[in-house]
Design an enzyme around this catalytic site. Structure first.
Site, PDB file in Angstrom:
ATOM      1  N   ASP A 194       6.350  69.319  -3.743  1.00  0.00           N
ATOM      2  CA  ASP A 194       5.698  68.297  -2.921  1.00  0.00           C
ATOM      3  C   ASP A 194       4.781  68.977  -1.910  1.00  0.00           C
ATOM      4  OD1 ASP A 194       6.997  66.139  -4.101  1.00  0.00           O
ATOM      5  OD2 ASP A 194       8.567  66.027  -2.574  1.00  0.00           O
ATOM      6  N   ARG A 200      -0.224  66.850  -8.994  1.00  0.00           N
ATOM      7  CA  ARG A 200      -0.113  65.446  -8.594  1.00  0.00           C
ATOM      8  C   ARG A 200      -1.186  65.200  -7.546  1.00  0.00           C
ATOM      9  NH1 ARG A 200       4.940  64.633  -5.183  1.00  0.00           N
ATOM     10  NH2 ARG A 200       6.066  64.449  -7.145  1.00  0.00           N
TER      11      ARG A 200
HETATM   12  C1  FAD Z   1       5.043  59.645  -6.701  1.00  0.00           C
HETATM   13  C2  FAD Z   1       4.462  59.921  -5.344  1.00  0.00           C
HETATM   14  C3  FAD Z   1       4.578  61.181  -4.798  1.00  0.00           C
HETATM   15  C4  FAD Z   1       4.031  61.459  -3.546  1.00  0.00           C
HETATM   16  N1  FAD Z   1       4.073  62.736  -3.053  1.00  0.00           N
HETATM   17  C5  FAD Z   1       3.459  63.027  -1.904  1.00  0.00           C
HETATM   18  C6  FAD Z   1       3.370  64.361  -1.428  1.00  0.00           C
HETATM   19  O1  FAD Z   1       3.866  65.313  -2.049  1.00  0.00           O
HETATM   20  N2  FAD Z   1       2.739  64.581  -0.250  1.00  0.00           N
HETATM   21  C7  FAD Z   1       2.159  63.572   0.468  1.00  0.00           C
HETATM   22  O2  FAD Z   1       1.563  63.835   1.513  1.00  0.00           O
HETATM   23  N3  FAD Z   1       2.240  62.289   0.050  1.00  0.00           N
HETATM   24  C8  FAD Z   1       2.862  62.001  -1.109  1.00  0.00           C
HETATM   25  N4  FAD Z   1       2.890  60.701  -1.539  1.00  0.00           N
HETATM   26  C9  FAD Z   1       2.486  59.609  -0.642  1.00  0.00           C
HETATM   27  C10 FAD Z   1       1.006  59.326  -0.757  1.00  0.00           C
HETATM   28  O3  FAD Z   1       0.286  60.387  -0.194  1.00  0.00           O
HETATM   29  C11 FAD Z   1       0.628  58.011  -0.002  1.00  0.00           C
HETATM   30  O4  FAD Z   1       0.927  58.142   1.330  1.00  0.00           O
HETATM   31  C12 FAD Z   1       1.337  56.779  -0.516  1.00  0.00           C
HETATM   32  O5  FAD Z   1       1.451  56.790  -1.905  1.00  0.00           O
HETATM   33  C13 FAD Z   1       0.535  55.548  -0.122  1.00  0.00           C
HETATM   34  O6  FAD Z   1      -0.748  55.593  -0.690  1.00  0.00           O
HETATM   35  P1  FAD Z   1      -1.215  54.698  -1.924  1.00  0.00           P
HETATM   36  O7  FAD Z   1      -2.120  55.503  -2.763  1.00  0.00           O
HETATM   37  O8  FAD Z   1      -0.023  54.119  -2.609  1.00  0.00           O
HETATM   38  O9  FAD Z   1      -2.140  53.576  -1.272  1.00  0.00           O
HETATM   39  P2  FAD Z   1      -1.887  52.550  -0.091  1.00  0.00           P
HETATM   40  O10 FAD Z   1      -3.172  51.819   0.046  1.00  0.00           O
HETATM   41  O11 FAD Z   1      -1.337  53.226   1.112  1.00  0.00           O
HETATM   42  O12 FAD Z   1      -0.774  51.619  -0.673  1.00  0.00           O
HETATM   43  C14 FAD Z   1      -1.042  50.596  -1.623  1.00  0.00           C
HETATM   44  C15 FAD Z   1       0.086  49.569  -1.522  1.00  0.00           C
HETATM   45  O13 FAD Z   1       1.318  50.167  -1.947  1.00  0.00           O
HETATM   46  C16 FAD Z   1       2.399  49.788  -1.117  1.00  0.00           C
HETATM   47  N5  FAD Z   1       3.001  51.012  -0.562  1.00  0.00           N
HETATM   48  C17 FAD Z   1       2.412  52.215  -0.470  1.00  0.00           C
HETATM   49  N6  FAD Z   1       3.268  53.137   0.020  1.00  0.00           N
HETATM   50  C18 FAD Z   1       4.428  52.488   0.259  1.00  0.00           C
HETATM   51  C19 FAD Z   1       5.689  52.877   0.773  1.00  0.00           C
HETATM   52  N7  FAD Z   1       5.942  54.124   1.150  1.00  0.00           N
HETATM   53  N8  FAD Z   1       6.645  51.950   0.882  1.00  0.00           N
HETATM   54  C20 FAD Z   1       6.416  50.709   0.500  1.00  0.00           C
HETATM   55  N9  FAD Z   1       5.247  50.258   0.013  1.00  0.00           N
HETATM   56  C21 FAD Z   1       4.261  51.135  -0.101  1.00  0.00           C
HETATM   57  C22 FAD Z   1       1.859  48.872  -0.056  1.00  0.00           C
HETATM   58  O14 FAD Z   1       2.103  47.556  -0.469  1.00  0.00           O
HETATM   59  C23 FAD Z   1       0.368  49.132  -0.070  1.00  0.00           C
HETATM   60  O15 FAD Z   1      -0.343  48.008   0.266  1.00  0.00           O
HETATM   61  C24 FAD Z   1       3.393  60.413  -2.807  1.00  0.00           C
HETATM   62  C25 FAD Z   1       3.265  59.152  -3.385  1.00  0.00           C
HETATM   63  C26 FAD Z   1       3.768  58.899  -4.637  1.00  0.00           C
HETATM   64  C27 FAD Z   1       3.562  57.549  -5.236  1.00  0.00           C
END
Ligand code: FAD
Length: 304
Positions: free
Chosen positions: A125, A175
């Site tokens: 991560d 990722r």
């Molecule tokens: C499989 C996976 C691995 C990840 N690994 C990392 C990592 O190693 N390092 C890092 O910095 N970030 C990581 N992230 C988090 C990522 O960086 C984002 O902060 C997060 O995914 C929200 O961005 P989004 O692209 O989903 O868009 P957004 O526009 O933020 O979200 C779209 C919609 O998804 C829903 N949503 C998003 N996140 C959440 C949540 N946490 N809980 C509930 N609902 C939510 C909301 O309804 C939102 O409106 C990871 C995310 C995923 C999916």
């Protein structure tokens, strides 16, 4: 509702733990490895792959990293024993990266050894920007002895296209996510649309050079743009996967799987579920509404 959510976020520490636990049960598989493996089995039955994350607090003493390593070894053994379709995701700070990088490398090597024994894959991560460079260095070093290791690039970081170029030249497995930590404007884009542009730029660099990409997002706009790009570049199904967090955007997840794409769900588990859940709720005030529903409806705001 927005203002109400903000109030809920501020008062979260006052919410009784059982209520947080009910809401958290959507985002966390449980406290034990058995809980996590049962969750993975259910996801596999739905046609989703998984990646297990052992929840851990920030370590303050190197001895604390021992428990994490042992739990990852148990997780990799359990995945193999039950023939589940899951790999693991590891945070290097939980292995002591901020305390002693050499110790962290040794502990990480133990997890990699266990993955190698099972022919499984380990994703590192990505955490806050103070460890980006060192994390990518450890990723590149570790891949020399065992290639089934992946990194993460964050679209909000201005440095990420350069990092993507380097990985594109060396080959690898990345990722791509937006990035979850609060970072200053000097090094990170703040505007949501600019972050989406950065995200697509990373996908283009990596996919067009044949790097295997995990497209980690719940943002429907990005999913649509990624699908267009995949088609434009004629990327074969085996060269990418979508990735989502457990309990988030399940309707979108279903649609992607039904359309024939591979999708991996990030499954956190462990005794540190409370700290993780409160962080998740604070990060996403909209989700705080679920706490309210949990309080008043007693259903934990479960997704239908
Ligand atoms: C499989 C996976 C691995 C990840 N690994 C990392 C990592 O190693 N390092 C890092 O910095 N970030 C990581 N992230 C988090 C990522 O960086 C984002 O902060 C997060 O995914 C929200 O961005 P989004 O692209 O989903 O868009 P957004 O526009 O933020 O979200 C779209 C919609 O998804 C829903 N949503 C998003 N996140 C959440 C949540 N946490 N809980 C509930 N609902 C939510 C909301 O309804 C939102 O409106 C990871 C995310 C995923 C999916």
């Amino acid at each position: 509702m927005k203002a109400l959510n903000a109030v809920v976020v501020k008062t979260l520490p006052l919410v009784p733990k059982p209520i947080v636990r009910r809401v958290a049960s959507r985002y966390v598989a449980g406290e034990t490895l058995d809980d996590a493996l049962a969750c993975v089995a259910a996801l596999n039955a739905e046609g989703c792959m998984a990646t297990l994350d052992v929840l851990g607090e920030d370590v303050t003493r190197l001895e604390e990293t021992e428990e994490t390593v042992v739990e990852y070894e148990r997780a990799l053994d359990g995945i193999a024993a039950r023939k589940l379709d899951s790999n693991v995701s590891v945070k290097l700070t939980a292995l002591g990266l901020k305390l002693d990088a050499a110790h962290c490398r040794r502990q990480f090597a133990r997890i990699v050894d266990d993955a190698r024994r099972h022919g499984n894959f380990v994703r590192i991560d990505m955490e806050d920007s103070s460890v980006t460079g060192e994390t990518l260095k450890i990723y590149a070093e570790a891949r020399q002895s065992y290639p089934r290791i992946g990194a993460v690039l964050q679209a909000y970081l201005k440095r990420s296209p350069d990092d993507a170029q380097k990985i594109a030249e060396a080959g690898g497995n990345v990722r791509v996510c937006k990035g979850i930590y609060v970072e200053p404007p000097k090094i990170a884009y703040q505007d949501p649309e600019r972050i989406r542009q950065g995200y697509m730029e990373l996908l283009e660099i990596l996919l067009s050079s044949g790097v295997y990409v995990g497209i980690a997002t719940h943002d429907p706009v990005l999913v649509e743009r990624a699908l267009v790009l995949l088609q434009k570049l004629s990327v074969p199904r085996e060269k990418y996967e979508f990735q989502m967090l457990l309990g988030v955007a399940r309707a979108l997840r279903r649609r992607i799987v039904d359309d024939g794409h591979r999708l991996r769900v990030y499954v956190p588990y462990g005794r540190a579920w409370y700290a993780y859940s409160v962080r998740r709720l604070k990060e996403n005030p909209a989700i705080a509404g679920h706490v309210l529903k949990g309080l008043f409806l007693g259903d934990g705001g479960r997704e239908k």
